[in-house]
Design a protein around this motif. Structure first.
Motif, PDB file in Angstrom:
ATOM      1  N   ASP A   1      -9.428   4.127  -1.368  1.00 29.84           N
ATOM      2  CA  ASP A   1      -9.457   3.379  -0.100  1.00 29.84           C
ATOM      3  C   ASP A   1      -9.996   1.970  -0.336  1.00 29.84           C
ATOM      4  OD1 ASP A   1      -8.464   5.526   1.348  1.00 29.84           O
ATOM      5  OD2 ASP A   1     -10.438   6.192   2.049  1.00 29.84           O
ATOM      6  N   ALA A   2     -11.034   1.864  -1.162  1.00 26.42           N
ATOM      7  CA  ALA A   2     -11.611   0.554  -1.468  1.00 26.42           C
ATOM      8  C   ALA A   2     -10.598  -0.306  -2.221  1.00 26.42           C
ATOM      9  CB  ALA A   2     -12.888   0.715  -2.279  1.00 26.42           C
ATOM     10  N   VAL A   3      -9.896   0.279  -3.188  1.00 27.17           N
ATOM     11  CA  VAL A   3      -8.888  -0.471  -3.950  1.00 27.17           C
ATOM     12  C   VAL A   3      -7.811  -1.009  -3.015  1.00 27.17           C
ATOM     13  CG1 VAL A   3      -7.040  -0.281  -5.655  1.00 27.17           C
ATOM     14  CG2 VAL A   3      -9.272   0.741  -6.125  1.00 27.17           C
ATOM     15  N   ALA A   4      -7.263  -0.150  -2.161  1.00 28.39           N
ATOM     16  CA  ALA A   4      -6.192  -0.574  -1.254  1.00 28.39           C
ATOM     17  C   ALA A   4      -6.676  -1.683  -0.325  1.00 28.39           C
ATOM     18  CB  ALA A   4      -5.685   0.613  -0.445  1.00 28.39           C
ATOM     19  N   THR A   5      -7.901  -1.559   0.162  1.00 24.06           N
ATOM     20  CA  THR A   5      -8.442  -2.585   1.055  1.00 24.06           C
ATOM     21  C   THR A   5      -8.539  -3.931   0.354  1.00 24.06           C
ATOM     22  OG1 THR A   5      -9.725  -0.941   2.289  1.00 24.06           O
ATOM     23  CG2 THR A   5     -10.428  -3.233   2.457  1.00 24.06           C
ATOM     24  N   TRP A   6      -9.059  -3.937  -0.874  1.00 20.90           N
ATOM     25  CA  TRP A   6      -9.222  -5.215  -1.582  1.00 20.90           C
ATOM     26  C   TRP A   6      -7.880  -5.794  -2.014  1.00 20.90           C
ATOM     27  CZ3 TRP A   6     -13.181  -7.483  -0.185  1.00 20.90           C
ATOM     28  CH2 TRP A   6     -14.435  -6.887  -0.105  1.00 20.90           C
ATOM     29  N   VAL A   7      -6.922  -4.947  -2.353  1.00 21.13           N
ATOM     30  CA  VAL A   7      -5.586  -5.454  -2.685  1.00 21.13           C
ATOM     31  C   VAL A   7      -5.020  -6.233  -1.497  1.00 21.13           C
ATOM     32  CG1 VAL A   7      -3.189  -4.708  -3.034  1.00 21.13           C
ATOM     33  CG2 VAL A   7      -5.004  -3.792  -4.491  1.00 21.13           C
ATOM     34  N   LEU A   8      -5.164  -5.691  -0.301  1.00 19.66           N
ATOM     35  CA  LEU A   8      -4.663  -6.363   0.894  1.00 19.66           C
ATOM     36  C   LEU A   8      -5.537  -7.554   1.273  1.00 19.66           C
ATOM     37  CD1 LEU A   8      -3.698  -3.207   2.981  1.00 19.66           C
ATOM     38  CD2 LEU A   8      -2.142  -4.789   1.836  1.00 19.66           C
ATOM     39  N   THR A   9      -6.848  -7.396   1.158  1.00 16.22           N
ATOM     40  CA  THR A   9      -7.759  -8.480   1.526  1.00 16.22           C
ATOM     41  C   THR A   9      -7.544  -9.713   0.654  1.00 16.22           C
ATOM     42  OG1 THR A   9      -9.442  -6.906   2.294  1.00 16.22           O
ATOM     43  CG2 THR A   9     -10.194  -9.119   1.769  1.00 16.22           C
ATOM     44  N   HIS A  10      -7.368  -9.496  -0.653  1.00 17.90           N
ATOM     45  CA  HIS A  10      -7.198 -10.611  -1.582  1.00 17.90           C
ATOM     46  C   HIS A  10      -5.733 -10.999  -1.773  1.00 17.90           C
ATOM     47  CE1 HIS A  10     -11.410 -10.803  -2.531  1.00 17.90           C
ATOM     48  NE2 HIS A  10     -11.453  -9.549  -2.941  1.00 17.90           N
ATOM     49  N   HIS A  11      -4.842 -10.433  -0.963  1.00 13.97           N
ATOM     50  CA  HIS A  11      -3.414 -10.786  -0.988  1.00 13.97           C
ATOM     51  C   HIS A  11      -2.796 -10.582  -2.364  1.00 13.97           C
ATOM     52  CE1 HIS A  11      -3.948 -12.286   3.035  1.00 13.97           C
ATOM     53  NE2 HIS A  11      -4.826 -13.191   2.638  1.00 13.97           N
ATOM     54  N   ILE A  12      -3.138  -9.458  -2.988  1.00 14.27           N
ATOM     55  CA  ILE A  12      -2.503  -9.107  -4.260  1.00 14.27           C
ATOM     56  C   ILE A  12      -1.120  -8.536  -3.949  1.00 14.27           C
ATOM     57  CG2 ILE A  12      -2.623  -7.689  -6.337  1.00 14.27           C
ATOM     58  CD1 ILE A  12      -4.766  -9.893  -6.166  1.00 14.27           C
ATOM     59  N   GLY A  13      -0.093  -9.196  -4.459  1.00 14.12           N
ATOM     60  CA  GLY A  13       1.268  -8.744  -4.190  1.00 14.12           C
ATOM     61  C   GLY A  13       1.966  -8.151  -5.395  1.00 14.12           C
ATOM     62  N   HIS A  14       1.358  -8.292  -6.601  1.00 13.30           N
ATOM     63  CA  HIS A  14       2.000  -7.820  -7.832  1.00 13.30           C
ATOM     64  C   HIS A  14       0.932  -7.196  -8.716  1.00 13.30           C
ATOM     65  CE1 HIS A  14       4.745  -8.925 -11.535  1.00 13.30           C
ATOM     66  NE2 HIS A  14       4.540  -7.617 -11.408  1.00 13.30           N
ATOM     67  N   LEU A  15       1.044  -5.906  -8.947  1.00 13.43           N
ATOM     68  CA  LEU A  15       0.114  -5.176  -9.810  1.00 13.43           C
ATOM     69  C   LEU A  15       0.805  -4.836 -11.116  1.00 13.43           C
ATOM     70  CD1 LEU A  15      -2.529  -3.650 -10.415  1.00 13.43           C
ATOM     71  CD2 LEU A  15      -1.568  -1.682  -9.197  1.00 13.43           C
ATOM     72  N   ILE A  16       0.183  -5.223 -12.236  1.00 16.49           N
ATOM     73  CA  ILE A  16       0.722  -4.987 -13.579  1.00 16.49           C
ATOM     74  C   ILE A  16      -0.221  -4.039 -14.296  1.00 16.49           C
ATOM     75  CG2 ILE A  16       1.311  -6.071 -15.785  1.00 16.49           C
ATOM     76  CD1 ILE A  16       1.574  -8.739 -14.072  1.00 16.49           C
ATOM     77  N   VAL A  17       0.298  -2.935 -14.814  1.00 18.13           N
ATOM     78  CA  VAL A  17      -0.539  -1.906 -15.445  1.00 18.13           C
ATOM     79  C   VAL A  17      -0.091  -1.710 -16.883  1.00 18.13           C
ATOM     80  CG1 VAL A  17      -1.444   0.437 -15.300  1.00 18.13           C
ATOM     81  CG2 VAL A  17      -0.790  -0.783 -13.204  1.00 18.13           C
TER      82      VAL A  17
END
Length: 347
Positions: A81-97
């Motif tokens: 839940d924390a990860v998803a919140t920060w991804v949206l809060t910081h406007h992360i649109g592309h995750l590379i793993v």
């Protein structure tokens, strides 16, 4: 989530495990442009280990457990839940793993779930021959596979719009930020807040949410005393708080001086849509509630708790900080201790 769902998953097939492919992924890491690269920790068996890796990549610090209550990050659901919140809060649109082939199937599925939940572009680096496990993972997911390094570099450099539909930071590299004051690591206390604006509430009327206030000078730097701290250093420390609710609560405390009991009374509607105003309630009687302007540097952190509430389907008029109970007040204090911030009344 983006209209029509997230883009197809990109699989970069580095069958020979050549260092150049991983180096290209690391070079693509530009959170300010909406791109986040994570290289999962090897041989970490903790249930929420992959979520922890993502939080670290986002610049967050995991909390230390207290003697009585442990830590929320030890559990998978709160951590993701924390990860998803920060991804949206910081406007992360592309995750590379990187090293996706070394993850368990369960953790690979967690990445697909995050993609769906946040509506982001997901790029997976696979550093060996394609296996049945990969085909099984992607059999019901739109995807394409890239097998040349030049194509991989193009795919890795994709800059996405944020899931809210606005550019994450434009298509150009951000301008160089102004130099920050050096953080000596000492204990800090936020500047003393103003008294706010007392709101009038007609008898028997429900306490309304926070309205827009007249423009002020919210970006002004506070004066520094012997026990005060410039806003840029305070903001940098608060940004490292891993739990979104704790980050927003400490930010509001820094601006208003609200104690834990007052923070527990704040509702989702008590931060307005532009995150420029917060309402602090005097008590459950709501006789002398006050409005405070939120400085520019606080606004992204102030939105984090609201985004967390939306992900958890909390009603807008429900408590903004459901974790701040008598028990979790201790967790908030532990969080403030971790960033060496004095959590206490200013008055």
């Amino acid at each position: 989530m983006t209209a029509g769902g997230p883009p197809p998953v990109t699989v970069i097939h580095d069958k020979d495990d050549h260092p150049a492919w991983t180096a290209a992924a690391h070079t693509a890491h530009e959170p300010a442009l909406g791109r986040l690269t994570v290289d999962p920790s090897p041989a970490n068996g903790a249930p929420a280990a992959l979520a922890h890796d993502l939080l670290y990549a986002l610049g967050k610090r995991l909390p230390q457990g207290g003697e009585k209550y442990g830590t929320w990050a030890d559990s998978q659901r709160p951590a993701w839940d924390a990860v998803a919140t920060w991804v949206l809060t910081h406007h992360i649109g592309h995750l590379i793993v990187c090293r996706t082939d070394r993850l368990t199937h369960a953790r690979q599925r967690q990445l697909l779930a995050l993609r769906e939940r946040c509506g982001i572009r997901l790029t997976l680096l696979w550093h060996r021959q394609v296996t049945p496990a990969l085909r099984t993972l992607l059999e019901e997911t739109p995807h394409h596979i890239i097998e040349t390094l030049p194509q991989a570099r193009i795919a890795l450099d994709r800059t996405e719009h944020s899931p809210t539909g606005t550019p994450s930071a434009g298509q150009q590299r951000p301008t160089e930020p102004a130099p920050r004051r050096q953080d000596g690591g000492q204990w800090i206390t936020s500047p003393a807040p103003s008294d706010g604006v007392v709101t009038n509430r007609p008898k028997r009327a429900r306490c309304q949410g926070a309205p827009e206030l007249a423009p002020t000078t919210p970006g002004a730097q506070p004066e520094r005393g012997h026990d005060r701290i410039p806003a840029d250093i305070l903001a940098a420390r608060l940004t490292t708080v891993a739990h979104p609710l704790h980050a927003t609560a400490l930010t509001i405390h820094a601006v208003t001086g609200a104690d834990i009991n007052q923070l527990a009374l704040i509702r989702g509607i008590d931060i307005n849509e532009t995150a420029t105003t917060v309402k602090i309630h005097d008590s459950t009687a709501h006789r002398r509630c006050r409005l405070y302007p939120l400085p520019t540097w606080t606004r992204r952190l102030a939105r984090a708790a609201g985004i967390h509430g939306q992900l958890k389907d909390r009603a807008p008029d429900s408590p903004l900080f459901p974790l701040i109970t008598v028990q979790d007040g201790e967790q908030l204090r532990l969080t403030s201790t971790g960033i060496r911030y004095t959590l206490g009344p200013h008055r």
